[in-house]
Enzyme design. Sequence first.
Site, mmCIF file in Angstrom:
data_model
loop_
_atom_site.group_PDB
_atom_site.id
_atom_site.type_symbol
_atom_site.label_atom_id
_atom_site.label_comp_id
_atom_site.label_asym_id
_atom_site.label_seq_id
_atom_site.Cartn_x
_atom_site.Cartn_y
_atom_site.Cartn_z
ATOM 1 N N ASP A 1 -0.298 22.191 16.038
ATOM 2 C CA ASP A 1 -0.014 21.164 17.045
ATOM 3 C C ASP A 1 -1.109 21.222 18.100
ATOM 4 O OD1 ASP A 1 1.478 19.254 18.743
ATOM 5 O OD2 ASP A 1 3.162 19.776 17.458
ATOM 6 N N HIS B 1 -1.134 14.952 17.242
ATOM 7 C CA HIS B 1 -0.796 16.359 17.492
ATOM 8 C C HIS B 1 -1.903 17.291 16.983
ATOM 9 C CE1 HIS B 1 3.330 16.009 19.063
ATOM 10 N NE2 HIS B 1 3.420 14.930 18.297
ATOM 11 N N ASP C 1 3.983 12.171 13.259
ATOM 12 C CA ASP C 1 4.756 11.687 14.407
ATOM 13 C C ASP C 1 3.861 11.458 15.622
ATOM 14 O OD1 ASP C 1 4.356 14.508 14.338
ATOM 15 O OD2 ASP C 1 5.744 14.733 16.023
ATOM 16 N N GLU C 2 4.315 10.579 16.488
ATOM 17 C CA GLU C 2 3.778 10.386 17.845
ATOM 18 C C GLU C 2 2.245 10.348 17.897
ATOM 19 O OE1 GLU C 2 7.209 12.480 20.530
ATOM 20 O OE2 GLU C 2 5.817 13.847 19.569
ATOM 21 N N TRP D 1 13.987 11.594 12.640
ATOM 22 C CA TRP D 1 14.307 12.276 13.902
ATOM 23 C C TRP D 1 14.661 11.285 15.005
ATOM 24 C CZ3 TRP D 1 11.453 12.329 18.608
ATOM 25 C CH2 TRP D 1 10.211 11.673 18.578
ATOM 26 N N TYR E 1 18.395 18.512 17.590
ATOM 27 C CA TYR E 1 17.258 19.031 18.359
ATOM 28 C C TYR E 1 17.690 20.240 19.183
ATOM 29 C CZ TYR E 1 13.320 16.197 17.029
ATOM 30 O OH TYR E 1 12.276 15.680 16.319
ATOM 31 N N ASP F 1 15.905 22.143 20.910
ATOM 32 C CA ASP F 1 15.173 22.380 22.161
ATOM 33 C C ASP F 1 15.887 21.719 23.350
ATOM 34 O OD1 ASP F 1 14.495 19.931 20.902
ATOM 35 O OD2 ASP F 1 12.659 19.736 22.090
ATOM 36 N N TRP G 1 11.776 22.919 18.759
ATOM 37 C CA TRP G 1 10.450 22.735 19.370
ATOM 38 C C TRP G 1 10.332 23.748 20.495
ATOM 39 C CZ3 TRP G 1 7.541 19.855 16.454
ATOM 40 C CH2 TRP G 1 8.129 18.869 15.647
ATOM 41 N N GLU H 1 8.140 24.175 23.264
ATOM 42 C CA GLU H 1 7.427 24.008 24.541
ATOM 43 C C GLU H 1 8.030 24.928 25.609
ATOM 44 O OE1 GLU H 1 8.394 21.477 22.638
ATOM 45 O OE2 GLU H 1 6.992 19.783 22.748
HETATM 46 C C1 ACM Z 1 9.094 14.875 16.895
HETATM 47 O O1 ACM Z 1 10.046 15.244 17.581
HETATM 48 N N1 ACM Z 1 7.981 14.429 17.469
HETATM 49 C C2 ACM Z 1 9.159 14.883 15.441
#
Ligand code: ACM
Length: 622
Positions: free
Chosen positions: A203, A277, A343-344, A410, A435, A437, A481, A483
């Site tokens: 990432d 990412h 993603d993103e 997701w 999720y 997180d 996740w 972070e």
């Molecule tokens: C994600 O939560 N960006 C897969």
Amino acid sequence: MKKLFSCLLLGCAGLIVSCSSDKINLDENPALIPVPQNIKLENDFFKLTSGTIIGLGKSNEEMVSIANYMNEKLSPATGYSLDVAHNGDIQFVLCSDTLLGDEGYRLDISSDKIEIKANKAAGIFYGVQTLLQMLPKEIKSDEVQDNKVWAIKCAEIVDKPEFPWRGLMLDVSRHWFTKEEVMKYIDELAEYKMNVFHWHLTDDQGWRIEIKSLPRLAEAGSMRAQRVGQWWMREPQRPDEKTTYGGYYTHEDIKEVLAYAKSRYVRVIPEIDVPGHSLAALVAYPELACFKAPEHVNVGNKFYGIDENSLCAGNEKTYEFLEKVFAEVASLFPDEYIHIGGDECYKGFWSKCPKCRKKMKDEHLKDEKELQSYLIHRLEKILHKNGKKLIGWSEILEGGLAPDATLMSWIGMEGGIKAAKANHQVIMTPTQHCYLDLYQGEPNVEPNTYSMCRLSDSYNFNPVPEGGSKKYILGGQGNLWCESVPTFRHAEYMTWPRGWALAEVLWSGYSENGWEKFWPRVEKHFERADEAQINYARSMYNAIVTPYKENDELKIKLGCEISDSDIYYTFDNTDPDMFTPKYEKPLSIPEGATWLKVVTYRNGKPSGKMITITIDELKKRI
Ligand code: ACM
Ligand code: ZN
């Protein structure tokens, strides 16, 4: 061994065993997670002693490995190791039973014998997991240390999973976790019959896998400046600063993790997150950026839309890079799937980049979404060439799904529903249920993160959309996740007990009214986790504070996921206890109040954390 009363790390709590007199009272039913599909308990017991023998039957490497696993789990508590022979008191039987499929098992516990029958070794392993949870927690103090006796309630269990994909994802990029920690995570999820470990290896904040043909990925992409503090608010790495935080897994490390996971019937799915990412990859190979790659791996500072973190989709060098990376990943990981992220992906630089614009023109792509889809189609071909199938996040739908892609949904279930309708396989992992997180209770008393996913939200997850078909739904998984997860202890805190809820839903199936039967079992597993020194969150005991407006008046509803909780509150800046007002109905705020304080009790004892919220904060939450 920690103490004489040492509980089985895996035993279900609360059974009182008085073995010395041979009079054994099993006064509680075992608390099994996930709950078996069929269980019939009987009022007798099997006694496990140091003389108990594990029988392997058709002895092969896998049966030996499962017997060793069982001993590994038992001996810290018993102090002894069970002998292994062809025939034993705990007999493994490989059979042919169409009802059981690849992972199902029958577990028959009678007073003189235990039999675990399955078609495949995985089924035997899951039968062992159930048996280990059937073991009681306590042993009487007058037992001789080296000859402990455990009583296991007699039962007939027939069990198999509802879904073949029961997973957890761990993000090792945002924070670094050692291979030992990764293996511990795998061990913990396997105890709950989960069978997929999704390893988010790359990432923006760290590239964590050695790629021998592209050595700078690990050398330059895995290290960053040391930081703590709020994610996204951190000060970027300064030019003169040393990169002292991070790490990566060598091929040897990965092989070790894979062998460990295999012995626990856990598939390992590597994720290499592209084309977005990819900031850490761009630091290592700046020529893959559209314009100018960042100089340092991101430390948790703001960058999105400012610094480049997407591979240039117009540059053929990017495709050479992808060829090299994915060939190596494919040769290391045995699973049929590789996760490519998708993603993103920030496309702001693509829209200005001459190479990207040329690629769009040459390939007749109408926008950047189609450019992304073009890249993912090419990536799928690379994977196929290497004998692998592609999984990607919801966004790989944009611009058209690659022909054979499996979608990991997701952003709600919608993407998954759309992909399933187009006959693509789907793994459901919607944020609101999966999720890990997110906050799991009142944010004022939780470590900082965002949004909410309570234990009951995870438990109320149905991977099959209402009115939809199960045909293309492989299953689901929880995603951690990292972070805001700087340590392994905190990874455990965020994972358990929500991971147990997901394990149950994915193995036993969704149950509309299951919650009230689930949380009492969770309490028993808290005791077990305490004994095993596994961290977990007790957030389910905290009060839920819900402000709302009624005829322009701010009102407050209090509640708790645990239905037999009593809730006490104050508005006068004193700490509530069972002598302050008890919550009966929605509250109005007394004039001049600054704080609301709330605490939960059960059976006359405090159960949740004290929550303090300002009235101003409550107003903002509406
Ligand atoms: C994600 O939560 N960006 C897969
Ligand atoms: Zn470009």
